[in-house]
Structure formats: C-alpha cells, structure tokens
Design a protein around this motif. Structure first.
Motif, mmCIF file in Angstrom:
data_model
loop_
_atom_site.group_PDB
_atom_site.id
_atom_site.type_symbol
_atom_site.label_atom_id
_atom_site.label_comp_id
_atom_site.label_asym_id
_atom_site.label_seq_id
_atom_site.Cartn_x
_atom_site.Cartn_y
_atom_site.Cartn_z
ATOM 1 N N SER A 170 -10.233 48.171 57.648
ATOM 2 C CA SER A 170 -9.767 48.507 56.297
ATOM 3 C C SER A 170 -10.956 48.842 55.417
ATOM 4 N N ASP A 171 -10.671 49.459 54.268
ATOM 5 C CA ASP A 171 -11.745 49.802 53.343
ATOM 6 C C ASP A 171 -12.085 48.611 52.459
ATOM 7 N N ALA A 172 -12.958 48.840 51.483
ATOM 8 C CA ALA A 172 -13.432 47.756 50.620
ATOM 9 C C ALA A 172 -12.309 47.121 49.808
ATOM 10 N N GLU A 173 -11.238 47.875 49.586
ATOM 11 C CA GLU A 173 -10.105 47.372 48.803
ATOM 12 C C GLU A 173 -9.025 46.757 49.687
ATOM 13 N N GLY A 174 -9.284 46.699 50.985
ATOM 14 C CA GLY A 174 -8.318 46.083 51.887
ATOM 15 C C GLY A 174 -7.262 47.030 52.425
ATOM 16 N N LYS A 175 -7.369 48.319 52.112
ATOM 17 C CA LYS A 175 -6.400 49.294 52.595
ATOM 18 C C LYS A 175 -6.718 49.648 54.037
ATOM 19 N N LEU A 176 -5.723 49.532 54.907
ATOM 20 C CA LEU A 176 -5.929 49.818 56.326
ATOM 21 C C LEU A 176 -6.171 51.308 56.553
ATOM 22 N N TYR A 177 -7.113 51.601 57.445
ATOM 23 C CA TYR A 177 -7.340 52.992 57.809
ATOM 24 C C TYR A 177 -6.199 53.480 58.692
ATOM 25 N N GLU A 178 -5.820 54.742 58.512
ATOM 26 C CA GLU A 178 -4.705 55.307 59.270
ATOM 27 C C GLU A 178 -5.035 55.386 60.764
ATOM 28 N N ASP A 179 -4.083 54.953 61.575
ATOM 29 C CA ASP A 179 -4.210 54.983 63.028
ATOM 30 C C ASP A 179 -3.622 56.298 63.541
ATOM 31 N N ALA A 180 -4.341 56.979 64.436
ATOM 32 C CA ALA A 180 -3.871 58.258 64.969
ATOM 33 C C ALA A 180 -2.528 58.108 65.675
ATOM 34 N N MET A 181 -2.260 56.940 66.252
ATOM 35 C CA MET A 181 -1.001 56.718 66.946
ATOM 36 C C MET A 181 0.168 56.539 65.984
ATOM 37 N N GLU A 182 -0.130 56.342 64.716
ATOM 38 C CA GLU A 182 0.917 56.144 63.713
ATOM 39 C C GLU A 182 0.964 57.280 62.695
ATOM 40 N N ALA A 183 0.133 58.290 62.882
ATOM 41 C CA ALA A 183 0.077 59.408 61.939
ATOM 42 C C ALA A 183 1.334 60.267 62.033
ATOM 43 N N LYS A 184 1.681 60.913 60.927
ATOM 44 C CA LYS A 184 2.872 61.753 60.890
ATOM 45 C C LYS A 184 2.639 63.107 61.540
ATOM 46 N N ASP A 185 1.380 63.527 61.563
ATOM 47 C CA ASP A 185 1.052 64.843 62.118
ATOM 48 C C ASP A 185 0.245 64.698 63.408
ATOM 49 N N PRO A 186 0.354 65.683 64.288
ATOM 50 C CA PRO A 186 -0.342 65.599 65.575
ATOM 51 C C PRO A 186 -1.844 65.836 65.470
ATOM 52 N N ILE A 187 -2.550 65.349 66.477
ATOM 53 C CA ILE A 187 -3.972 65.631 66.609
ATOM 54 C C ILE A 187 -4.115 66.975 67.326
ATOM 55 N N ASP A 188 -4.944 67.858 66.786
ATOM 56 C CA ASP A 188 -5.137 69.171 67.401
ATOM 57 C C ASP A 188 -6.224 69.153 68.475
ATOM 58 N N LEU A 189 -7.257 68.350 68.231
ATOM 59 C CA LEU A 189 -8.445 68.426 69.074
ATOM 60 C C LEU A 189 -9.052 67.054 69.315
ATOM 61 N N PHE A 190 -9.389 66.778 70.559
ATOM 62 C CA PHE A 190 -10.192 65.613 70.913
ATOM 63 C C PHE A 190 -11.567 66.111 71.334
ATOM 64 N N ILE A 191 -12.598 65.661 70.638
ATOM 65 C CA ILE A 191 -13.971 65.930 71.077
ATOM 66 C C ILE A 191 -14.437 64.678 71.792
ATOM 67 N N LEU A 192 -14.515 64.782 73.108
ATOM 68 C CA LEU A 192 -14.771 63.603 73.931
ATOM 69 C C LEU A 192 -16.262 63.365 74.119
ATOM 70 N N PRO A 193 -16.640 62.101 74.251
ATOM 71 C CA PRO A 193 -18.031 61.789 74.571
ATOM 72 C C PRO A 193 -18.433 62.489 75.858
ATOM 73 N N ASP A 194 -19.727 62.731 75.978
ATOM 74 C CA ASP A 194 -20.191 63.478 77.136
ATOM 75 C C ASP A 194 -20.012 62.715 78.437
ATOM 76 N N SER A 195 -19.470 61.481 78.383
ATOM 77 C CA SER A 195 -19.310 60.699 79.610
ATOM 78 C C SER A 195 -20.625 60.733 80.373
ATOM 79 N N LEU A 196 -20.561 60.896 81.695
ATOM 80 C CA LEU A 196 -21.805 60.979 82.459
ATOM 81 C C LEU A 196 -21.889 62.246 83.300
ATOM 82 N N ALA A 197 -20.745 62.755 83.741
ATOM 83 C CA ALA A 197 -20.778 63.982 84.541
ATOM 84 C C ALA A 197 -19.437 64.701 84.442
ATOM 85 N N PHE A 198 -19.481 66.019 84.669
ATOM 86 C CA PHE A 198 -18.290 66.868 84.653
ATOM 87 C C PHE A 198 -18.430 67.920 85.740
ATOM 88 N N ASP A 199 -17.279 68.497 86.140
ATOM 89 C CA ASP A 199 -17.337 69.705 86.952
ATOM 90 C C ASP A 199 -16.477 70.770 86.290
#
Length: 290
Positions: free
Chosen positions: A182-211
């Motif tokens: 939550s923020d300094a006033e105690g307001k909870l930050y919005e959770d992506a799983m509870e948001a009204k609108d969809p997520i368009d993009l996930f920028i993923l950590p580089d992990s360790l390897a890809f193909d």
C-alpha cells in the motif's frame, strides 16, 4: 518419461542447424516463414520434454537445467561491463522505438536488478511512468498503467502491483526493488489479477537462456511460469486477448534450439529483444509487432 522428438540429427545436420540459428540471431527475419518452408529446428527437434510424472525424467531435466544455468551464470558474471552497458542501451532503445510499444496501454515489467545481472529496464520503466501512450488510432493520448512484480513467498507465488512512481518501490532481499502492498496513506496498490482492463504486454526478466522457438530457462523459482499461467486463465475466462510476452536478452543468452530442456509447466515467450533486434517467435508476435 523423456522422449526425443523425431530422429536424432546427424553431426552434419547439427552443424547446419547451429549455423542457421546463428544467422537468424545476427540477422533477424523481416517476414514470417512461408507455409512451405521448414526451418532446421522445426524439422529435427531433439529437445527433451517431460511427458509424464516419472521421477527419473524430472531428475534428468532438472540436472540439465542446473548445468545450463551454471554455464550461463558464469558467462554473465564474466561479461565485460562496457559491453553489458552497450547492450542494455541497445535493447532498451529497440523497445522504446518500436511502433507496437507506442500503443501499449497496460504493461507488466520487471525492475532490473544489478545483482541478478538482468537486462536494464530503467529507461523503459521511466518512459512508461512519465510519458503517455497513443490510442489505437494514434490520435488519442492515454495514460499507461505499469504493474511490477512482488514476490509473496518461496513457493513460486508472485503478484503484479500497479505503481505510479519509482518512489512506490521498496528495497527487498538482494537489494531488489518491489512495490509495497500500500502507499503512505494505506491505499492498496491495484493488483493486475483484479484490474478491470487486460494487460497488453509482459516484459519478462532475461531469465538465463532462450532459444528462437521461445523456450526460456528461468532462475529455478517458477514465479513467472506460475503467474503467467494464472493470468492466461484469467484472460481466457474474461475473453481477453492473451498478453504479448516479450523477453529481454543479452546476446550470450540466446542458445541453439534443443539446448533448453522443458517441462509441461514451462511457459514460452512470444518474442525476444536482443542487441540484434526484435525477434518475433509466435504467430501473435508476428501479427501484432512484425
């Protein structure tokens, strides 16, 4: 049990495959493969996959993953700092200048950690928080939403919480920045799983390897695999379009097809961004970004 898909490639075929993949990495495609074209890694798949719950199969895959993780970690540790900084700048510039990025409304992105030797995302995060995006027609200015990861426990559970400023982040273990609940006033930050609108993009950590088939080797925690599966189910239930999963990767982290062992729980990426450019992999990436 472990199985090998199709026949084993010969030494000559493997050499050709490696050369072909190397060429694709240094010179990414500008158009999708034709219907009649069969790429080497499509014709001779030799990667190990988990097809059952056999304990020996799991152990074999985990040993392969552990070995590959050790090798990539060593290479990252020995990476020249100047080269790393140059690739950080190149990768972020590619993302920020991409036409598809300008129309993104909601993004889940990681806050890069020097300790983990991840691709830097500071410019991308700053851009999302400070500059508005464009509407689908390009004539409507919108405020973007940014969700960043917060690890909940050691069992692979993670949340994506919305922040409006980097000041919303706190230092956690290994000096990793994560949002508070939550923020300094105690307001909870919005959770992506509870948001009204969809997520368009996930920028993923580089992990360790890809193909180039989209397989990724994570850091063994399973946090992103678990979260992405949950979000994909949510998107399906709400009849939303699946978010685009794009991973950022240094050149040394892109390996030949067949090197990364996978299980049914491993989630692939739609595209990669490396210093060589944007590399679309899935049909969704080709349709939306190429």
């Amino acid at each position: 049990m472990l199985r090998q898909h199709h026949r084993r490639a010969t030494a000559t075929e493997l050499t050709k495959m490696a050369a072909h993949v190397a060429a694709l990495i240094t010179h990414p495609r500008t158009s999708p493969p034709s219907a009649n074209e069969r790429l080497p890694f499509q014709s001779h798949r030799s990667f190990a996959t988990m097809t059952g719950n056999d304990e020996s199969s799991l152990e074999a895959i985990f040993r392969q993953k552990h070995s590959l993780r050790s090798r990539i970690r060593k290479e990252l540790k020995n990476m020249d700092p100047t080269r790393k900084s140059e690739q950080d700048a190149e990768i972020q510039s590619i993302v920020l200048s991409a036409p598809w990025f300008k129309y993104i409304k909601s993004v889940c992105a990681y806050i890069s950690s020097p300790e983990l030797r991840e691709v830097d995302t500071s410019r991308i995060v700053s851009e999302i928080l400070s500059k508005p995006g464009n509407g689908e027609e390009g004539d409507v200015v919108i405020r973007r939403k940014l969700y960043v990861p917060r690890v909940e426990d050691r069992n692979g559970n993670m949340r994506m919480l919305r922040i409006d400023s980097v000041d919303d982040l706190i230092v956690k273990s290994m000096n990793i920045l994560e949002p508070a609940l939550s923020d300094a006033e105690g307001k909870l930050y919005e959770d992506a799983m509870e948001a009204k609108d969809p997520i368009d993009l996930f920028i993923l950590p580089d992990s360790l390897a890809f193909d180039r088939c989209g397989r990724r080797l994570g850091r063994s925690g399973g946090y992103y695999d678990t979260f992405l599966k949950k979000y994909q189910k949510l998107a399906k239930d709400r009849k939303w379009k699946d978010p685009l999963c794009v991973a950022l990767s240094y050149s040394i982290q892109i390996v030949e097809e067949g090197v990364i062992p996978v299980t049914l729980n491993d989630v692939s990426v739609d595209a990669l961004v490396s210093p060589a450019g944007f590399i679309p992999i899935s049909p969704a990436a080709w349709n939306r970004c190429a």
